[in-house]
Design a protein around this motif. Sequence first.
Motif, mmCIF file in Angstrom:
data_model
loop_
_atom_site.group_PDB
_atom_site.id
_atom_site.type_symbol
_atom_site.label_atom_id
_atom_site.label_comp_id
_atom_site.label_asym_id
_atom_site.label_seq_id
_atom_site.Cartn_x
_atom_site.Cartn_y
_atom_site.Cartn_z
ATOM 1 N N TYR A 1 -0.630 -7.352 -2.225
ATOM 2 C CA TYR A 1 -1.117 -7.857 -3.503
ATOM 3 C C TYR A 1 -2.579 -7.483 -3.682
ATOM 4 O O TYR A 1 -3.325 -7.228 -2.726
ATOM 5 C CB TYR A 1 -0.948 -9.373 -3.605
ATOM 6 N N VAL A 2 -2.987 -7.444 -4.964
ATOM 7 C CA VAL A 2 -4.390 -7.327 -5.364
ATOM 8 C C VAL A 2 -4.642 -8.392 -6.414
ATOM 9 O O VAL A 2 -3.885 -8.485 -7.401
ATOM 10 C CB VAL A 2 -4.704 -5.934 -5.945
ATOM 11 N N HIS A 3 -5.658 -9.206 -6.207
ATOM 12 C CA HIS A 3 -6.063 -10.221 -7.194
ATOM 13 C C HIS A 3 -7.429 -9.858 -7.743
ATOM 14 O O HIS A 3 -8.359 -9.540 -6.980
ATOM 15 C CB HIS A 3 -6.127 -11.614 -6.553
ATOM 16 N N VAL B 1 -7.528 -6.574 8.455
ATOM 17 C CA VAL B 1 -6.513 -7.495 7.963
ATOM 18 C C VAL B 1 -5.841 -8.200 9.147
ATOM 19 O O VAL B 1 -5.619 -9.405 9.124
ATOM 20 C CB VAL B 1 -5.458 -6.738 7.116
ATOM 21 N N SER B 2 -5.536 -7.440 10.170
ATOM 22 C CA SER B 2 -4.955 -7.984 11.404
ATOM 23 C C SER B 2 -5.257 -7.010 12.522
ATOM 24 O O SER B 2 -5.864 -5.955 12.302
ATOM 25 C CB SER B 2 -3.443 -8.186 11.252
ATOM 26 N N ASP B 3 -4.822 -7.341 13.717
ATOM 27 C CA ASP B 3 -5.040 -6.439 14.846
ATOM 28 C C ASP B 3 -4.277 -5.127 14.673
ATOM 29 O O ASP B 3 -4.590 -4.143 15.357
ATOM 30 C CB ASP B 3 -4.604 -7.107 16.145
ATOM 31 N N SER B 4 -3.286 -5.114 13.791
ATOM 32 C CA SER B 4 -2.462 -3.926 13.619
ATOM 33 C C SER B 4 -2.746 -3.170 12.318
ATOM 34 O O SER B 4 -2.150 -2.115 12.101
ATOM 35 C CB SER B 4 -0.978 -4.295 13.680
ATOM 36 N N GLY C 1 -4.387 -8.275 0.193
ATOM 37 C CA GLY C 1 -3.749 -8.716 1.429
ATOM 38 C C GLY C 1 -2.265 -8.441 1.421
ATOM 39 O O GLY C 1 -1.738 -7.786 0.509
ATOM 40 N N LEU C 2 -1.589 -8.947 2.424
ATOM 41 C CA LEU C 2 -0.145 -8.776 2.548
ATOM 42 C C LEU C 2 0.498 -10.108 2.904
ATOM 43 O O LEU C 2 -0.169 -11.000 3.446
ATOM 44 C CB LEU C 2 0.199 -7.730 3.604
ATOM 45 N N ALA D 1 -6.590 -12.189 4.177
ATOM 46 C CA ALA D 1 -6.950 -11.476 2.962
ATOM 47 C C ALA D 1 -8.378 -10.938 3.092
ATOM 48 O O ALA D 1 -9.196 -11.480 3.854
ATOM 49 C CB ALA D 1 -6.834 -12.395 1.762
ATOM 50 N N VAL D 2 -8.672 -9.876 2.383
ATOM 51 C CA VAL D 2 -10.024 -9.297 2.382
ATOM 52 C C VAL D 2 -10.522 -9.221 0.951
ATOM 53 O O VAL D 2 -9.735 -9.047 0.013
ATOM 54 C CB VAL D 2 -10.030 -7.894 3.030
#
Length: 606
Positions: A533-535, A496-499, A586-587, A599-600
């Motif tokens: 969130y989840v879509h 999602v990100s480096d963190s 994603g967040l 997002a993934v």
Amino acid sequence: MDGRNPDTLGDFPNRVGTERVKRTIALGAAFLALAVYLVTLSPGVVEGDPGEFQFVPYILGIPHPPGYPLYCLLGWVWSHLFPLGGVAFRMNLFSAIWGAAAVGVLALLGLEAIGTKWWPAVVGALAFAFSRTFWSQSTVAEVYTLNAFLVAAFLWAVLKGLDLTVLALIAGLGLAHHRSFLFFIPGAVAFYIVKGKWPRGSLLAALALFLAPLLLYLIIPLRAPSLPYLKVQLSPDDTLILYGNSLKDFVDFILAKRFGGLVNWEAVGVERAVEALRWLREEFGWGGVALGIIGLTGLILRRRWEILALTGLGFASQVAFNLAYFIGDIRFLYVPAYLVFAFWIACGAREFADRLGGKAFILLLLPIALLIQNFQALTQASRAPVAERWTRILSLPLPEGAILLSNDRDELTPLYYYQLVEKKRPDLVPLYPLIVPELSDIGLVLDRALSSGRPVFTIKPMEGLEVAYEVQEWNGLWRVEGKVSGEGLTPLNLKVSDSLILAGYKLREKGKGVEVVLYWKVLSPLGEDLHSYVHLLGAAGERVAGSDHRPGGVFYPSSLWKPGQVLEDVHWLEGELAFPLRLRAGLYRWPSLEPFGQAVEFEARP
């Protein structure tokens, strides 16, 4: 102001009568205040700093910095000699008595300065007595009423022209109690500079009497070794040291260095000043504020520069510091400033008395209005459930040596009272963030508690802890069984990100829908509170359904997540769903809705 000689008018001649009459009037105001405080007095154990000050003086212990040694020593004597009620009640009563004494001395101050008639001084004293904040502190165990008494006594002693040794002793006692007393010493010096006449008395004796009360701070290192709550042994290899008792620890403690980071002069602005003005209005009402401004103006026009210096410098210094001090209970620190403003209210009432005569007697309606307005809100009978709650908790079959935990230290002070005063369940261990500096948040506290091997309970529901910890309700408390492991998840390891990565997921079919459980893994601190969130996606990649919320809720938001930690984030998708599900997760930041990282997308099966 009215055509009379300002110099003659400025003498504030005292026509009240003898010193005995003054004392009678002051005692009347004090006893009236005390009667009201007794009716509204808290009946027993309370939370927060008042809860701390209910047990610390009784055991001659050490409260939070800077230690308040004068209060603790006087409270120890009082709580052991006064024969009625429990210790908690006695210490609440202790505050009420000092509160009433402060009101009486404030009346004396008014009579000394503006004693043409008795009632303007009473208007100011009772306005202070029934102001919201001071009244609230006069019904529970707290340090502010004794501080108000010492400030009022110091101002009165200066105005009365008492010997330098008396002034020095009061100042020493004031600083042995509360550091804010320091704000009023420059005003006294300015008073004598303006008058051009210094107080009589031996300078050497005055210095000795000023320094002697400060020796009371030595109670801290002398008592520390015998106080069990200052060392918390979580396990044979893990002990929390709340006070180290070295010279550096002592100096840091009495200087309250742990709170030093809360002073921020650069953050002082209009908003903070407006808040302080709003609080002043809430204390005295618009009528009281107007009367205080009139009194201050009257002092200026009467050229009472020495009285302005004595009261104004202390007021300005206290308010300026408070504007820059970002502590949660800052409103209580305004009490000495409110005392000075109440004196100005008395000066304002005197202005009306000089012009309207007996008609101005109606100004006595000001303290009556404050009494009526604040009575219901400040009745402390509602505090009784604190004792009831802890009586129930301590009656539960809690395992030996269990840890009781909260995110708020204030909620745990009653436990200390029952352990140290009433000797109930001394085996239980209270824990909370900042019990020691390195345990700065609830996650660090929980991790330390779990690593001790002791049973761990939270004393209240803490929505959001379940993202990181296995929590089960237990007899009205909540038992923390361990950390979320993510065992049995379907692995993904999507960046999602480096963190942060999405480590995996689980699906749980429930009724007419499915729980989508996301498992986030933290690689480095996120440093901000995020929403997730989840879509559910259709065949063309369009959003068909979705869920979003703040994972971790109030008590464990993403800003507290730790590197290496796995977080369980549960979402709900409703409807008749066909597997596999095509999902996007994603967040984002709230309220800007700005995406955090990327997002993934993935396919999910039960």
